[in-house]
Design a protein around this motif. Structure first.
Motif, PDB file in Angstrom:
ATOM      1  N   TYR A  56       4.132 -11.249  41.024  1.00  0.00           N
ATOM      2  CA  TYR A  56       2.999 -10.522  41.597  1.00  0.00           C
ATOM      3  C   TYR A  56       2.690 -11.043  42.998  1.00  0.00           C
ATOM      4  CZ  TYR A  56      -1.670  -8.482  42.079  1.00  0.00           C
ATOM      5  OH  TYR A  56      -2.769  -7.776  42.534  1.00  0.00           O
ATOM      6  N   ASP A  57       2.623 -12.351  43.129  1.00  0.00           N
ATOM      7  CA  ASP A  57       2.319 -12.944  44.436  1.00  0.00           C
ATOM      8  C   ASP A  57       3.400 -12.600  45.465  1.00  0.00           C
ATOM      9  OD1 ASP A  57       1.030 -15.996  42.925  1.00  0.00           O
ATOM     10  OD2 ASP A  57       0.037 -14.094  43.424  1.00  0.00           O
TER      11      ASP A  57
ATOM     12  N   LYS B 280      -4.679  -9.530  39.742  1.00  0.00           N
ATOM     13  CA  LYS B 280      -3.700 -10.408  39.083  1.00  0.00           C
ATOM     14  C   LYS B 280      -4.280 -10.974  37.781  1.00  0.00           C
ATOM     15  CE  LYS B 280      -1.221 -14.747  39.922  1.00  0.00           C
ATOM     16  NZ  LYS B 280      -1.012 -15.833  40.923  1.00  0.00           N
TER      17      LYS B 280
ATOM     18  N   TYR C 181       1.426  -3.004  48.229  1.00  0.00           N
ATOM     19  CA  TYR C 181       0.132  -2.507  48.702  1.00  0.00           C
ATOM     20  C   TYR C 181       0.314  -1.759  50.017  1.00  0.00           C
ATOM     21  CZ  TYR C 181      -4.632  -2.541  50.517  1.00  0.00           C
ATOM     22  OH  TYR C 181      -5.853  -2.169  51.048  1.00  0.00           O
TER      23      TYR C 181
ATOM     24  N   PHE D  96      -9.404  -8.555  46.020  1.00  0.00           N
ATOM     25  CA  PHE D  96      -8.716  -7.554  45.187  1.00  0.00           C
ATOM     26  C   PHE D  96      -7.479  -8.178  44.533  1.00  0.00           C
ATOM     27  CE2 PHE D  96      -6.218  -4.171  43.689  1.00  0.00           C
ATOM     28  CZ  PHE D  96      -4.966  -4.256  44.261  1.00  0.00           C
ATOM     29  N   LEU D  97      -6.668  -8.894  45.324  1.00  0.00           N
ATOM     30  CA  LEU D  97      -5.429  -9.473  44.792  1.00  0.00           C
ATOM     31  C   LEU D  97      -5.733 -10.437  43.643  1.00  0.00           C
ATOM     32  CD1 LEU D  97      -3.311 -10.213  48.022  1.00  0.00           C
ATOM     33  CD2 LEU D  97      -3.010  -8.371  46.362  1.00  0.00           C
TER      34      LEU D  97
ATOM     35  N   ILE E 153      -1.041  -4.664  58.136  1.00  0.00           N
ATOM     36  CA  ILE E 153      -1.924  -4.163  57.080  1.00  0.00           C
ATOM     37  C   ILE E 153      -1.821  -5.106  55.884  1.00  0.00           C
ATOM     38  CG2 ILE E 153      -2.257  -2.315  55.393  1.00  0.00           C
ATOM     39  CD1 ILE E 153      -1.374  -0.362  57.586  1.00  0.00           C
ATOM     40  N   THR E 154      -2.961  -5.513  55.382  1.00  0.00           N
ATOM     41  CA  THR E 154      -2.951  -6.487  54.288  1.00  0.00           C
ATOM     42  C   THR E 154      -4.062  -6.150  53.288  1.00  0.00           C
ATOM     43  OG1 THR E 154      -3.002  -8.856  53.814  1.00  0.00           O
ATOM     44  CG2 THR E 154      -4.519  -8.088  55.485  1.00  0.00           C
ATOM     45  N   PRO E 155      -3.849  -6.420  52.014  1.00  0.00           N
ATOM     46  CA  PRO E 155      -4.894  -6.163  51.024  1.00  0.00           C
ATOM     47  C   PRO E 155      -5.986  -7.236  51.080  1.00  0.00           C
ATOM     48  CG  PRO E 155      -2.943  -7.066  49.961  1.00  0.00           C
ATOM     49  CD  PRO E 155      -2.596  -6.865  51.385  1.00  0.00           C
TER      50      PRO E 155
ATOM     51  N   SER F 240       3.162  -8.200  45.804  1.00  0.00           N
ATOM     52  CA  SER F 240       1.941  -7.376  45.816  1.00  0.00           C
ATOM     53  C   SER F 240       1.597  -6.863  47.211  1.00  0.00           C
ATOM     54  CB  SER F 240       0.765  -8.151  45.221  1.00  0.00           C
ATOM     55  OG  SER F 240       0.578  -9.376  45.913  1.00  0.00           O
ATOM     56  N   ARG F 241       1.746  -7.668  48.245  1.00  0.00           N
ATOM     57  CA  ARG F 241       1.361  -7.246  49.601  1.00  0.00           C
ATOM     58  C   ARG F 241       2.245  -6.131  50.130  1.00  0.00           C
ATOM     59  NH1 ARG F 241      -0.211 -12.213  48.824  1.00  0.00           N
ATOM     60  NH2 ARG F 241      -2.179 -12.969  49.702  1.00  0.00           N
TER      61      ARG F 241
END
Lengths: 183, 160
Positions: free
Chosen positions: A23-24, B26, A31, B21-22, B15-17, A27-28
Motif C-alpha cells: 500500500y505504501d 490503510k 491516487y 487520507f492515506l 500531485i499528492t494525496p 498508493s500515491r
C-alpha cells in the motif's frame, strides 16, 4: 524470488503488514492516476480506497503473468474509473478543482503560478478519451513502460504508441485553443 | 510543443494525496480482514447471488429427483410396461388388427343393408318400396275417408 515477490506471497497468506508495505509503495501513484482522470479529491480518495480494498480482498487471485504487481493495481484502478464514469458522469470544472488539488512543489514561491498552469493541463487531460488519458498519465506522470501500459490496457505496444501520439496531438490542440481564446 | 506538454505532464507528479487520507485508508483496509482460504470459500460462495441461485436450483432438482425415485417402485410395473418397446409394439399391432376387423364388420353390415334396399327397390313384389306401384295406387287413395281419420286417431293413441 525478489523482495516484492516475497512480500506479495506473505500478503497472499494473510499477512496484513506485508500488504501495508505494498500500500505504501503504490498508493500515491494510484491516487495520481485516479485523480488525473476524475479531477475531484473526494471522489479520488473514495476510488483509491476502493482499489486497495479490492486488491487486499482478492490478492490470493493475483498471479505473476510477466507484469509487475503495480500493473494489476492499475488494471483494478482503470476499471474502477470506467465504472465511476458509467454511473456518475462527472463534469470537470476548472475553478472548482483548482481549490481541491494538493500539489507538493519543492519551491513554494513558484507554487501558485505552477499550480495554475498544471491545473490547466490537468483540466484538458480529462477531456481526452479514457485510453488517451491513461496512456499519458501512466507514461509521463507515473513513468510506466509501453509494455506495462499495454498489459494494463490489454493492447499491443504498437497500439499504445499510436494512442500516445494522438493523445499528445489532441492535448496540444486543446491547450493552444485555450491560449488563443485568452489572449 | 510536444516537449513542452510532456514536461508539464511530468510536473503533474507533484500531485499528492492528503497524508491523513492515506493513514486512515490503510488502517481501515488492513483492519477489514481477509478470508484465509484461497480460491473457494463458502462465505464468498453464498455472497454471490448467482451462486446462491444455482445452489437453490440444484437443491430443488435433487428434491424432485428423490421424489421421483421414491414413487418409481410403486409405479414401476406400469411404467415398465409403458416403456417396454416389445409390449408397446404388440399392443400397437393388436390395436391395428382390431380396428381393421371392426371396420370390416361395419362395412359388411352396411353393404348388406344397401344390398337389401337395392333388391327391395327393384323388386315389384315388395309393395311398400316400389315407386311405380306407389304411383299406381295414389289415385285410389281417399284422403277424406272418415275411416282413415279414425285409424289415424287410434294410431296416435298407440304411438303417443
Amino acid at each position: 524470488m525478489n523482495d516484492e515477490d516475497q512480500i506479495i506471497a506473505k500478503a497472499q497468506n494473510g499477512d496484513s503488514v506485508a500488504f501495508g508495505v505494498l500500500y505504501d509503495r503504490y498508493s500515491r501513484q494510484i491516487y495520481r492516476f485516479v485523480f488525473l482522470k476524475i479531477g475531484h479529491v473526494h471522489d479520488t480518495e473514495d476510488l483509491t480506497h476502493q482499489v486497495f480494498l479490492n486488491a487486499w480482498q482478492n490478492i490470493q487471485n493475483y498471479r505473476f503473468q510477466g507484469f509487475p504487481f503495480s500493473s494489476w493495481l492499475y488494471r483494478i484502478a482503470h476499471n474502477a474509473v470506467i465504472d465511476f464514469y458509467r454511473t456518475r458522469k462527472q463534469h470537470v470544472d476548472i475553478e472548482m478543482v483548482a481549490e481541491d488539488a494538493v500539489y507538493d512543489f519543492p519551491d513554494h514561491e513558484e507554487s501558485i503560478d505552477r499550480k495554475n498552469q498544471l491545473e490547466t493541463v490537468r483540466a484538458f487531460l480529462v477531456k481526452l478519451e479514457t485510453d488517451q488519458q491513461s496512456v499519458l498519465v501512466m507514461k509521463f506522470v507515473n513513468d510506466l513502460s509501453n509494455k506495462e501500459i499495454a498489459g494494463i490496457l490489454g493492447k499491443s505496444e504498437g497500439a499504445v504508441r499510436v494512442i500516445q501520439h494522438r493523445a499528445l496531438k489532441q492535448l496540444k490542440g486543446l491547450i493552444e485553443e485555450h491560449e488563443r481564446a485568452n489572449h | 510543443m510536444n516537449e513542452q506538454i510532456i514536461k508539464q505532464l511530468k510536473e503533474l507528479k507533484a500531485i499528492t494525496p492528503r497524508e491523513a487520507f492515506l493513514k486512515n485508508s490503510k488502517t481501515l483496509i488492513l483492519a477489514s480482514g481477509r478470508s484465509q482460504t484461497p480460491a473457494f470459500s463458502l462465505r464468498y460462495f453464498f455472497k454471490r447471488p448467482v451462486f446462491g441461485a444455482l445452489t437453490f436450483a440444484v437443491i430443488v432438482l435433487l428434491v424432485i429427483v428423490t421424489g421421483f425415485w421414491n414413487v418409481l417402485p410403486i409405479a414401476k410395473p406400469a411404467v415398465s410396461s409403458i416403456l417396454n418397446p416389445a409390449d408397446l409394439s404388440k399392443e400397437f399391432n393388436d390395436l391395428t388388427i382390431n380396428i381393421q376387423l371392426k371396420e370390416i364388420k361395419y362395412d359388411q353390415a352396411v353393404n348388406q343393408a344397401i344390398a337389401s334396399a337395392v333388391v327391395e327397390i327393384g323388386d315389384n313384389k315388395t309393395k311398400h318400396l316400389n315407386r311405380s306401384l306407389l304411383e299406381s295406387e295414389a289415385p285410389s287413395l281417399n284422403l277424406n275417408d272418415s275411416e282413415s281419420d279414425k285409424i289415424n286417431e287410434m294410431l296416435n293413441q298407440v304411438i303417443f
